[in-house]
Design an enzyme around this catalytic site. Structure first.
Site, PDB file in Angstrom:
ATOM      1  N   PRO A  39      22.864   7.416  -9.622  1.00  0.00           N
ATOM      2  CA  PRO A  39      21.840   8.227 -10.308  1.00  0.00           C
ATOM      3  C   PRO A  39      20.565   7.409 -10.495  1.00  0.00           C
ATOM      4  O   PRO A  39      20.584   6.186 -10.370  1.00  0.00           O
ATOM      5  CB  PRO A  39      22.493   8.535 -11.654  1.00  0.00           C
ATOM      6  CG  PRO A  39      23.436   7.407 -11.900  1.00  0.00           C
ATOM      7  CD  PRO A  39      23.895   6.910 -10.548  1.00  0.00           C
ATOM      8  N   TRP A  76      15.412  11.399 -11.285  1.00  0.00           N
ATOM      9  CA  TRP A  76      15.485  11.489 -12.749  1.00  0.00           C
ATOM     10  C   TRP A  76      15.029  12.846 -13.280  1.00  0.00           C
ATOM     11  O   TRP A  76      15.223  13.139 -14.456  1.00  0.00           O
ATOM     12  CB  TRP A  76      14.606  10.396 -13.380  1.00  0.00           C
ATOM     13  CG  TRP A  76      13.236  10.333 -12.776  1.00  0.00           C
ATOM     14  CD1 TRP A  76      12.844   9.483 -11.767  1.00  0.00           C
ATOM     15  CD2 TRP A  76      12.121  11.168 -13.057  1.00  0.00           C
ATOM     16  NE1 TRP A  76      11.532   9.759 -11.420  1.00  0.00           N
ATOM     17  CE2 TRP A  76      11.059  10.789 -12.205  1.00  0.00           C
ATOM     18  CE3 TRP A  76      11.894  12.214 -13.970  1.00  0.00           C
ATOM     19  CZ2 TRP A  76       9.814  11.403 -12.209  1.00  0.00           C
ATOM     20  CZ3 TRP A  76      10.644  12.833 -13.980  1.00  0.00           C
ATOM     21  CH2 TRP A  76       9.626  12.418 -13.109  1.00  0.00           C
ATOM     22  N   ASN A  77      14.386  13.688 -12.438  1.00  0.00           N
ATOM     23  CA  ASN A  77      13.741  14.878 -13.018  1.00  0.00           C
ATOM     24  C   ASN A  77      14.725  15.984 -13.421  1.00  0.00           C
ATOM     25  O   ASN A  77      14.468  16.723 -14.366  1.00  0.00           O
ATOM     26  CB  ASN A  77      12.624  15.408 -12.117  1.00  0.00           C
ATOM     27  CG  ASN A  77      13.075  15.740 -10.728  1.00  0.00           C
ATOM     28  OD1 ASN A  77      14.174  15.363 -10.311  1.00  0.00           O
ATOM     29  ND2 ASN A  77      12.243  16.431  -9.975  1.00  0.00           N
ATOM     30  N   GLY A 113      14.548  12.795  -3.570  1.00  0.00           N
ATOM     31  CA  GLY A 113      13.541  11.895  -4.116  1.00  0.00           C
ATOM     32  C   GLY A 113      12.280  11.943  -3.282  1.00  0.00           C
ATOM     33  O   GLY A 113      11.993  12.954  -2.626  1.00  0.00           O
ATOM     34  N   SER A 114      11.547  10.840  -3.284  1.00  0.00           N
ATOM     35  CA  SER A 114      10.243  10.832  -2.622  1.00  0.00           C
ATOM     36  C   SER A 114      10.390  10.753  -1.101  1.00  0.00           C
ATOM     37  O   SER A 114      11.370  10.214  -0.581  1.00  0.00           O
ATOM     38  CB  SER A 114       9.429   9.646  -3.130  1.00  0.00           C
ATOM     39  OG  SER A 114      10.113   8.448  -2.834  1.00  0.00           O
ATOM     40  N   GLU A 155      20.656  22.828   0.301  1.00  0.00           N
ATOM     41  CA  GLU A 155      21.626  22.687  -0.783  1.00  0.00           C
ATOM     42  C   GLU A 155      21.764  24.024  -1.491  1.00  0.00           C
ATOM     43  O   GLU A 155      20.754  24.675  -1.789  1.00  0.00           O
ATOM     44  CB  GLU A 155      21.160  21.615  -1.766  1.00  0.00           C
ATOM     45  CG  GLU A 155      21.159  20.229  -1.132  1.00  0.00           C
ATOM     46  CD  GLU A 155      20.954  19.098  -2.127  1.00  0.00           C
ATOM     47  OE1 GLU A 155      21.722  18.127  -2.064  1.00  0.00           O
ATOM     48  OE2 GLU A 155      20.041  19.180  -2.953  1.00  0.00           O
ATOM     49  N   CYS A 197       9.819  18.930  -7.547  1.00  0.00           N
ATOM     50  CA  CYS A 197       9.280  18.984  -6.181  1.00  0.00           C
ATOM     51  C   CYS A 197       8.864  20.414  -5.841  1.00  0.00           C
ATOM     52  O   CYS A 197       8.065  20.630  -4.937  1.00  0.00           O
ATOM     53  CB  CYS A 197      10.275  18.432  -5.180  1.00  0.00           C
ATOM     54  SG  CYS A 197      11.923  19.069  -5.403  1.00  0.00           S
ATOM     55  N   GLU A 249      16.262  15.952   0.414  1.00  0.00           N
ATOM     56  CA  GLU A 249      15.386  16.851  -0.344  1.00  0.00           C
ATOM     57  C   GLU A 249      14.223  15.991  -0.797  1.00  0.00           C
ATOM     58  O   GLU A 249      14.362  15.206  -1.734  1.00  0.00           O
ATOM     59  CB  GLU A 249      16.120  17.428  -1.556  1.00  0.00           C
ATOM     60  CG  GLU A 249      17.326  18.287  -1.235  1.00  0.00           C
ATOM     61  CD  GLU A 249      16.963  19.575  -0.520  1.00  0.00           C
ATOM     62  OE1 GLU A 249      15.769  19.914  -0.419  1.00  0.00           O
ATOM     63  OE2 GLU A 249      17.894  20.250  -0.048  1.00  0.00           O
ATOM     64  N   LEU A 250      13.085  16.134  -0.136  1.00  0.00           N
ATOM     65  CA  LEU A 250      11.986  15.188  -0.362  1.00  0.00           C
ATOM     66  C   LEU A 250      10.822  15.861  -1.093  1.00  0.00           C
ATOM     67  O   LEU A 250      10.998  16.845  -1.786  1.00  0.00           O
ATOM     68  CB  LEU A 250      11.575  14.577   0.974  1.00  0.00           C
ATOM     69  CG  LEU A 250      12.761  13.967   1.767  1.00  0.00           C
ATOM     70  CD1 LEU A 250      12.316  13.412   3.099  1.00  0.00           C
ATOM     71  CD2 LEU A 250      13.489  12.897   0.962  1.00  0.00           C
ATOM     72  N   ARG A 287       7.138  24.311 -15.861  1.00  0.00           N
ATOM     73  CA  ARG A 287       8.578  24.103 -15.924  1.00  0.00           C
ATOM     74  C   ARG A 287       8.849  22.632 -15.613  1.00  0.00           C
ATOM     75  O   ARG A 287       8.267  22.065 -14.694  1.00  0.00           O
ATOM     76  CB  ARG A 287       9.258  25.009 -14.907  1.00  0.00           C
ATOM     77  CG  ARG A 287      10.755  24.915 -14.907  1.00  0.00           C
ATOM     78  CD  ARG A 287      11.360  26.059 -14.085  1.00  0.00           C
ATOM     79  NE  ARG A 287      12.709  25.727 -13.663  1.00  0.00           N
ATOM     80  CZ  ARG A 287      12.997  25.245 -12.463  1.00  0.00           C
ATOM     81  NH1 ARG A 287      12.067  25.079 -11.560  1.00  0.00           N
ATOM     82  NH2 ARG A 287      14.239  24.956 -12.152  1.00  0.00           N
ATOM     83  N   SER A 326      14.446  28.570  -7.348  1.00  0.00           N
ATOM     84  CA  SER A 326      15.720  27.846  -7.312  1.00  0.00           C
ATOM     85  C   SER A 326      16.859  28.727  -7.801  1.00  0.00           C
ATOM     86  O   SER A 326      16.748  29.365  -8.843  1.00  0.00           O
ATOM     87  CB  SER A 326      15.646  26.605  -8.201  1.00  0.00           C
ATOM     88  OG  SER A 326      14.591  25.783  -7.773  1.00  0.00           O
TER      89      SER A 326
HETATM   90  P1  ADP Z   1      10.802   9.255  -7.781  1.00  0.00           P
HETATM   91  O1  ADP Z   1       9.397   8.924  -7.405  1.00  0.00           O
HETATM   92  O2  ADP Z   1      11.060  10.671  -8.072  1.00  0.00           O
HETATM   93  O3  ADP Z   1      11.407   8.303  -8.766  1.00  0.00           O
HETATM   94  P2  ADP Z   1      12.220   7.869  -5.743  1.00  0.00           P
HETATM   95  O4  ADP Z   1      12.338   8.277  -4.335  1.00  0.00           O
HETATM   96  O5  ADP Z   1      11.524   6.575  -6.046  1.00  0.00           O
HETATM   97  O6  ADP Z   1      11.577   9.110  -6.454  1.00  0.00           O
HETATM   98  O7  ADP Z   1      13.635   7.781  -6.443  1.00  0.00           O
HETATM   99  C1  ADP Z   1      14.677   8.702  -6.237  1.00  0.00           C
HETATM  100  C2  ADP Z   1      15.985   7.942  -6.223  1.00  0.00           C
HETATM  101  O8  ADP Z   1      15.954   7.008  -5.151  1.00  0.00           O
HETATM  102  C3  ADP Z   1      16.276   7.129  -7.470  1.00  0.00           C
HETATM  103  O9  ADP Z   1      17.675   7.195  -7.715  1.00  0.00           O
HETATM  104  C4  ADP Z   1      15.885   5.727  -7.057  1.00  0.00           C
HETATM  105  O10 ADP Z   1      16.594   4.723  -7.766  1.00  0.00           O
HETATM  106  C5  ADP Z   1      16.295   5.719  -5.609  1.00  0.00           C
HETATM  107  N1  ADP Z   1      15.626   4.735  -4.762  1.00  0.00           N
HETATM  108  C6  ADP Z   1      14.330   4.344  -4.800  1.00  0.00           C
HETATM  109  N2  ADP Z   1      14.089   3.439  -3.835  1.00  0.00           N
HETATM  110  C7  ADP Z   1      15.249   3.254  -3.152  1.00  0.00           C
HETATM  111  C8  ADP Z   1      15.653   2.463  -2.025  1.00  0.00           C
HETATM  112  N3  ADP Z   1      14.808   1.661  -1.393  1.00  0.00           N
HETATM  113  N4  ADP Z   1      16.941   2.546  -1.608  1.00  0.00           N
HETATM  114  C9  ADP Z   1      17.814   3.364  -2.224  1.00  0.00           C
HETATM  115  N5  ADP Z   1      17.492   4.140  -3.278  1.00  0.00           N
HETATM  116  C10 ADP Z   1      16.237   4.097  -3.740  1.00  0.00           C
END
Ligand code: ADP
Length: 505
Positions: A190, A165-166, A243-244, A473, A299, A265-266, A293, A456
């Site tokens: 998304p 979402w960021n 994401g995470s 990327e 990240c 990209e973690l 920013r 970036s």
């Molecule tokens: P953040 O902490 O930045 O929200 P997340 O890793 O939780 O990071 O989320 C990034 C993306 O991964 C979002 O689109 C979220 O919906 C998706 N997501 C979170 N958990 C899962 C999962 N178990 N399987 C697939 N997608 C996921």
């Protein structure tokens, strides 16, 4: 670019013309059970829109569309794919005001930053449009002079993209553009907190001439249940996730079943290192950019400020003064420099990290407590003398909090910087070029900002090492993530029957 405050009417009109369905096989549809979910404005907790909530069957429909579009899309001339991307770049630029305002509304960032993201996100469309016609292989003579070797590239195949979402626009175009250029089809899921920007982007790509089925967009509140079966489905060939780290690790494990290509990209834990010989004014400017920013919700945000003991008090004084002058507010207000965090959970997490640091002996120089009232606001915060072991130095803060730690030697700075499982980006401020080059080799990182707080760039390979991810990327490297290498071995074209066979034996 809009410079005056946005009116309620402008917001309502934009939301009314933003698509809110699922985009599958070139059509806008409801979810299979008709369910929808609400998108919330983090600055005032009001509901902006309701969006179709994809169910597992919708995910399968989207993958089926991507899979059936794959052969004809792969056969489309590179120039045609490039022209679609060029047209998309033009349309995103023309609709910059809409895209920027939508991001400000659903994610909270100040409008000026949202415009910055539109320019950055659009640039991936242009960059990879320029790359499409340059995809090429090679032809060579085998070392023994006999056989000929032909190496070609072909698209990986249908991809699944899961985005955060960021950066609602740029994280999508950074994946979509190279996939389009390479000739891959895709399903985009998304983040459920910011689906509107991705849906408007899908409409723009449709207007740019992207054929039905090449891009499918399925917002959902059931991420794991919708994407899990796709990852295990043999028709999918690649997963790209931003994401995470915790979710990324799980997705890598799930990708083993079908031996998917993965790009990850973690998380990050970026050190921002200021040496005693640094230009302190430049370092404070860079620190502000690297910390504030996107409200620190990036990240690549500076997570730990490591400052040489001789300049630490002065750096802390100047940074605190600058952070204290930052105006906090709704992103639509032209005066706002720092918007809200994304949600209540983010506020609790950031508060908890600050409280933990203070409890372990850090000094609170600025901010530190959530802003009262509606919206998820957290003020610019500075912590000095943060002791080793404080959780705030080990975890990704994702908020406008700067923890400062003093160091004495280059070796100590390197040891502290590398003492993390993450390795996405480091920032270094020094006037000593030898030291800069030394650190580029000593720091365990995918990227290094030398005397700059922003790295970036669509023309550069973005990505990390260790727990920060796999793959790159952007840059010339970015398209490789979407290409398979195919090798064809040819018999020696000069050999006459039997002659080479005799000479080799
Ligand atoms: P953040 O902490 O930045 O929200 P997340 O890793 O939780 O990071 O989320 C990034 C993306 O991964 C979002 O689109 C979220 O919906 C998706 N997501 C979170 N958990 C899962 C999962 N178990 N399987 C697939 N997608 C996921």
């Amino acid at each position: 670019m809009t410079t005056t405050a946005v009116t309620d009417e402008t917001e309502r009109a934009l939301l009314a013309r933003t698509p809110t369905g699922l985009y599958i096989d070139g059509r806008w549809t409801a979810s299979e059970n008709g369910s929808r979910f609400e998108v919330v404005d983090p600055s005032n907790e009001s509901v902006l829109a309701s969006v179709a909530d994809a169910q597992p069957g919708d995910g399968r429909r989207a993958l089926a569309a991507a899979h059936s579009a794959q052969p004809s899309w792969a056969g489309t001339p590179p120039r045609v794919r490039a022209e679609i991307l060029r047209q998309a770049f033009e349309l995103v630029t023309i609709r910059a005001d809409d895209l920027a305002l939508l991001m400000t509304l659903e994610m909270g960032k100040p409008l000026a930053e949202a415009h910055g993201e539109v320019a950055y996100g659009a640039e991936f469309l242009r960059w990879f449009g320029e790359e499409a016609p340059r995809i090429s292989g090679r032809y060579s003579i085998a070392p023994d002079g006999a056989n000929r070797l032909l190496v070609t590239k072909r698209p990986v195949g249908p991809c699944l993209f899961i985005t955060p979402w960021n950066f609602p626009l740029a994280m999508a175009t950074r994946k979509i553009a190279p996939a389009v250029a390479a000739g891959c089809t895709m399903v985009l899921k998304p983040a459920e907190l910011t689906p509107l920007t991705a849906l408007l982007l899908a409409e723009i790509l449709q207007d740019a001439g992207l054929p039905a089925g090449v891009l499918n967009v399925i917002p959902t509140t059931r991420a794991a249940e919708v994407t899990g079966p796709l990852i295990k489905d043999g028709r999918l060939r690649k997963l790209s996730f931003t994401g995470s780290t915790a979710v990324g690790q799980r997705l890598i494990a799930d990708s083993a079943d079908q031996v998917l290509r993965v790009s990850m990209e973690l998380g990050g834990n970026a050190p921002f290192i200021v040496f005693e010989d640094a230009d302190l004014d430049a370092a404070v400017d860079g620190a502000l950019a690297a910390k504030l920013r996107n409200g620190g919700e990036a990240c690549v945000a500076a997570n730990r400020f490591l400052v040489h003991r001789r300049v630490a008090p002065e750096f802390a004084r100047r940074l605190t003064e600058r952070m204290a002058g930052v105006t906090v507010g709704r992103g639509t207000d032209p005066a706002t420099r720092l918007g809200p965090l994304i949600n209540e959970a983010a506020v609790s997490k950031v508060s908890g990290l600050v409280e933990g640091a203070v409890a372990s002996g850090a000094t609170l120089a600025l901010g530190g407590r959530p802003v009262d009232g509606a919206g998820y606001f957290f003020p610019p915060t500075v912590l000095t003398d943060v002791p080793a072991g404080a959780a705030i130095l080990d975890e990704e803060i994702f908020g406008p909090v700067a923890p400062l730690v003093a160091f004495d030697t280059e070796d100590e700075a390197v040891r502290l910087a590398n003492a993390t499982p993450f390795g996405l980006v480091c920032f270094v401020y020094t006037r000593d070029l030898d030291r800069g080059l030394r650190l580029s080799e000593r720091l365990e990182t995918g990227m290094l900002g030398l005397n700059t707080g922003v790295v970036s760039n669509p023309a550069a390979p973005f990505g990390g090492v260790k727990h920060s991810g796999l793959g790159r990327e952007g840059g010339r490297e970015g398209i490789e993530e979407y290409l398979e290498t195919c090798y064809v071995g040819f018999a020696d074209p000069f050999a006459r029957d039997g002659i080479w066979f005799t000479s080799e034996t």
